[in-house]
Design a protein around this motif. Structure first.
Motif, mmCIF file in Angstrom:
data_model
loop_
_atom_site.group_PDB
_atom_site.id
_atom_site.type_symbol
_atom_site.label_atom_id
_atom_site.label_comp_id
_atom_site.label_asym_id
_atom_site.label_seq_id
_atom_site.Cartn_x
_atom_site.Cartn_y
_atom_site.Cartn_z
ATOM 1 N N PHE A 194 -29.440 -66.008 4.303
ATOM 2 C CA PHE A 194 -28.177 -66.144 4.803
ATOM 3 C C PHE A 194 -28.533 -64.947 6.082
ATOM 4 O O PHE A 194 -27.935 -65.192 7.104
ATOM 5 C CB PHE A 194 -27.054 -66.244 4.323
ATOM 6 N N ASN A 195 -28.788 -63.819 5.763
ATOM 7 C CA ASN A 195 -28.998 -62.613 6.512
ATOM 8 C C ASN A 195 -30.143 -61.972 6.565
ATOM 9 O O ASN A 195 -31.109 -62.325 5.609
ATOM 10 C CB ASN A 195 -28.047 -61.386 5.958
ATOM 11 N N TRP A 206 -25.606 -56.670 10.689
ATOM 12 C CA TRP A 206 -24.841 -57.784 9.784
ATOM 13 C C TRP A 206 -23.664 -58.344 11.027
ATOM 14 O O TRP A 206 -22.797 -57.495 11.320
ATOM 15 C CB TRP A 206 -24.181 -57.231 8.619
ATOM 16 N N PRO A 212 -17.578 -67.505 7.848
ATOM 17 C CA PRO A 212 -19.112 -67.676 7.790
ATOM 18 C C PRO A 212 -19.747 -68.885 8.075
ATOM 19 O O PRO A 212 -20.652 -69.372 8.596
ATOM 20 C CB PRO A 212 -19.758 -66.938 6.533
ATOM 21 N N HIS A 216 -21.021 -67.643 11.340
ATOM 22 C CA HIS A 216 -22.080 -66.633 11.240
ATOM 23 C C HIS A 216 -23.207 -67.468 12.250
ATOM 24 O O HIS A 216 -23.630 -68.582 12.167
ATOM 25 C CB HIS A 216 -22.481 -66.722 9.661
ATOM 26 N N ALA A 219 -25.458 -69.851 10.158
ATOM 27 C CA ALA A 219 -25.086 -71.047 9.402
ATOM 28 C C ALA A 219 -25.548 -72.319 10.166
ATOM 29 O O ALA A 219 -25.866 -73.370 9.239
ATOM 30 C CB ALA A 219 -23.516 -71.123 9.663
ATOM 31 N N PHE A 248 -26.832 -62.816 0.765
ATOM 32 C CA PHE A 248 -25.342 -62.500 0.951
ATOM 33 C C PHE A 248 -25.005 -61.256 1.233
ATOM 34 O O PHE A 248 -25.427 -60.309 0.349
ATOM 35 C CB PHE A 248 -24.537 -63.351 0.289
ATOM 36 N N GLU A 252 -17.193 -63.808 1.285
ATOM 37 C CA GLU A 252 -16.954 -65.079 2.043
ATOM 38 C C GLU A 252 -18.220 -65.887 2.556
ATOM 39 O O GLU A 252 -18.072 -67.167 2.569
ATOM 40 C CB GLU A 252 -16.392 -64.668 3.556
ATOM 41 N N GLU A 253 -19.392 -65.294 2.557
ATOM 42 C CA GLU A 253 -20.655 -65.970 2.804
ATOM 43 C C GLU A 253 -20.725 -66.586 1.420
ATOM 44 O O GLU A 253 -21.621 -67.703 1.754
ATOM 45 C CB GLU A 253 -21.728 -65.026 3.236
ATOM 46 N N ALA A 256 -18.995 -69.889 1.817
ATOM 47 C CA ALA A 256 -19.715 -70.662 2.590
ATOM 48 C C ALA A 256 -20.663 -71.681 2.284
ATOM 49 O O ALA A 256 -20.819 -72.607 2.502
ATOM 50 C CB ALA A 256 -20.041 -70.007 4.069
#
Length: 392
Positions: A194-195, A206, A212, A216, A219, A248, A252-253, A256
Motif C-alpha cells: 500500500f505504501n 507517506w 485512505p 490514498h 488506493a 501499512f 486507517e489504511e 481501508a
C-alpha cells in the motif's frame, strides 16, 4: 462484554496476518486473536535471527550445515548453487518458522533471495532449498508458502514451483501488470504494498490522508487489482491469487483494506497492538457510515474467494478509471483491464513484465527500493551467519 475494537472489526472483513516472527508476541496476542498466516521478509528474519533467544540456535545451525558440507559436499548442492552462508540462513529461517507455526492458523511465509530477483534459476533453487528445509523440520507444504519478488524472471520460477506443488506469493507488487503476471504464474497469493517501503522510515514520502480507501494515491491501483481478479474469475472460473495487502503505516489504511475487499491484511506487531486498543464505531471509521455500509463480511473458508464478489461500491467505483500514480495523466489508467488481460507477461523469460514495470516509473522505483532494502537486510544476516561460523 468488551467493546469491539478496530482489530475485531477488521477480522470480520478479512484475515489478519502477522508480519512479525516473535513467538512471545504471538502468545501474548492469543487471548485476543490467533493470526491466520505469518509473513516475513529478509528484514524480519534478520531481526529475529539477531534476537538473543536464537543465538545458540544460529551457532548450532552453522555448525551442523558446515559439518554436512565437510562430510558430503556433493550431497547438498554445489557451493555455487547454495553458498554456505545461504544454506545456513535458509535452515535458520525455517527453524525460526518451526518455533511459531503452531501458534498460527495457516501458513508461514519466507522470501527468496532478493539479490537473485532477476535470476530464474537461482530463485528456483532457493525456493526448492526452503522446501527441503521445511520437510526436514516436518512442516508440510500445506503450512508454508514461498514469497517471490514480482520480476519477470522470478515469476517464471513461481510458475515452475506452482506446477511442483510448492505454493508461492508474488511480493513487492506495485501495479496491474505484476498482478496479472502472478495470475498467469498461478500464484496462491500476492502482496501489493500500500505504501512505498521508504515511508516507514521517512514520513515525508507517506501520504497521511484521512480516508485512505479513496484518498490514498495507491488506493486506485489496489481497487483495480481486486477488480481484475474478480472479473477474471467470473470470465474463466480459474482460481485467482488472494490479495494480501501489506505495507501499512496507519490503522486507517488497514481498515481501508477491509472496505476494498482484500482477502487479508499483513500487519506489523505495533499496528496490531494499536488496532486492538482502538474501540470501533461505524461513525469513526474512515469514510464514516458510508464506508461501513460498503463493507461485507469475508466469505467462508470453503467458498472460492472471488465467487459472487460484487463490483466495487459506489464509493470505490470511481477509482477504476483513475491512477494518481500515473505521472503522465493521473486522471487516466495507463494500462487497464483489457490491455493486461491480453498480454502474456511471462513470455520470453518474463521480458514483457519487466518492460511493463520499466514503463511505469512509480512501479519501477518502488520495486527497486524494496529490493535494495531487502538486499541490505540479507547482507546483515549473512554477516551474522559468518560471525557464527567464525566463532565455532
Amino acid at each position: 462484554m468488551a467493546p469491539t475494537t478496530w482489530l475485531d472489526k477488521l477480522e470480520e472483513e478479512l484475515n489478519i496476518d502477522v508480519d512479525w516472527m516473535d513467538p512471545d508476541f504471538l502468545v501474548q496476542m492469543q487471548p485476543t486473536i490467533r493470526f491466520h498466516d505469518l509473513t516475513s521478509n529478509q528484514n524480519f528474519v534478520d531481526i529475529q535471527m539477531g534476537h538473543p533467544s536464537n543465538a545458540a540456535l544460529l551457532r548450532d545451525t552453522a555448525r551442523e550445515v558446515q559439518n554436512e558440507r565437510t562430510a558430503a559436499p556433493d550431497a547438498h548442492g554445489s557451493k555455487e548453487t547454495h553458498p554456505l552462508w545461504l544454506a545456513i540462513y535458509t535452515r535458520m529461517a525455517v527453524r525460526m518458522c518451526k518455533k511459531v507455526v503452531d501458534l498460527i492458523q495457516g501458513r508461514v511465509l519466507l522470501q527468496t533471495s532478493p539479490a537473485q530477483a532477476y535470476d530464474t534459476a537461482a530463485t528456483l533453487a532457493h525456493a526448492r532449498l526452503y522446501d527441503a528445509e521445511f520437510a526436514r523440520v516436518g512442516i508440510p507444504r500445506a503450512r508454508f508458502c514461498i514469497k517471490i519478488p514480482c520480476t519477470g524472471p522470478a515469476l517464471i520460477a513461481a510458475s515452475v514451483l506452482q506446477a511442483e506443488g510448492i505454493q508461492t506469493l508474488g511480493t513487492a507488487l506495485f501495479g496491474l501488470p505484476q498482478a496479472m503476471a502472478c495470475s498467469q504464474a498461478g500464484c496462491l497469493s500476492i502482496s501489493p504494498y500500500f505504501n512505498d517501503v521508504r515511508a516507514h522510515d521517512d514520513r515525508s514520502v507517506w501520504p497521511a490522508v484521512r480516508d485512505p480507501a479513496v484518498e490514498h494515491p495507491n488506493a486506485a491501483r489496489l481497487v483495480q487489482i481486486l477488480d481484475l481478479y474478480r472479473r477474471q474469475y467470473a470470465a474463466t472460473g480459474k482460481r485467482q491469487p488472494l490479495v494480501k495487502n501489506a505495507s501499512f503505516v496507519s490503522q486507517e489504511e488497514a481498515l481501508a483494506a477491509g472496505e476494498m475487499g482484500c482477502q487479508s491484511a499483513t500487519l506489523f506487531h505495533t499496528l496490531i497492538q494499536d488496532l486492538a486498543a482502538h474501540p470501533y464505531t461505524d461513525a469513526e471509521r474512515p469514510g464514516g457510515i458510508a464506508a461501513a455500509a460498503a463493507t461485507r463480511p469475508k466469505p467462508a473458508a470453503d467458498v472460492p474467494f472471488y465467487k459472487d464478489r460484487p463490483a466495487p461500491s459506489d464509493r470505490l467505483a470511481p477509482l477504476l478509471a483513475v491512477d494518481p500514480l500515473n505521472a503522465a495523466d493521473p486522471t487516466t489508467v495507463a494500462v487497464g483491464y483489457d490491455a493486461v488481460v491480453a498480454a502474456d507477461y511471462l513470455a520470453d523469460g518474463g521480458k514483457p513484465l519487466d518492460a511493463a514495470i520499466a514503463a511505469d516509473p512509480v512501479a519501477k522505483d518502488r520495486l527497486d527500493a524494496a529490493l535494495t532494502l531487502f538486499i541490505a537486510c540479507e547482507k546483515r544476516s549473512q554477516d551474522k551467519v559468518e560471525a557464527a561460523l567464525a566463532s565455532l
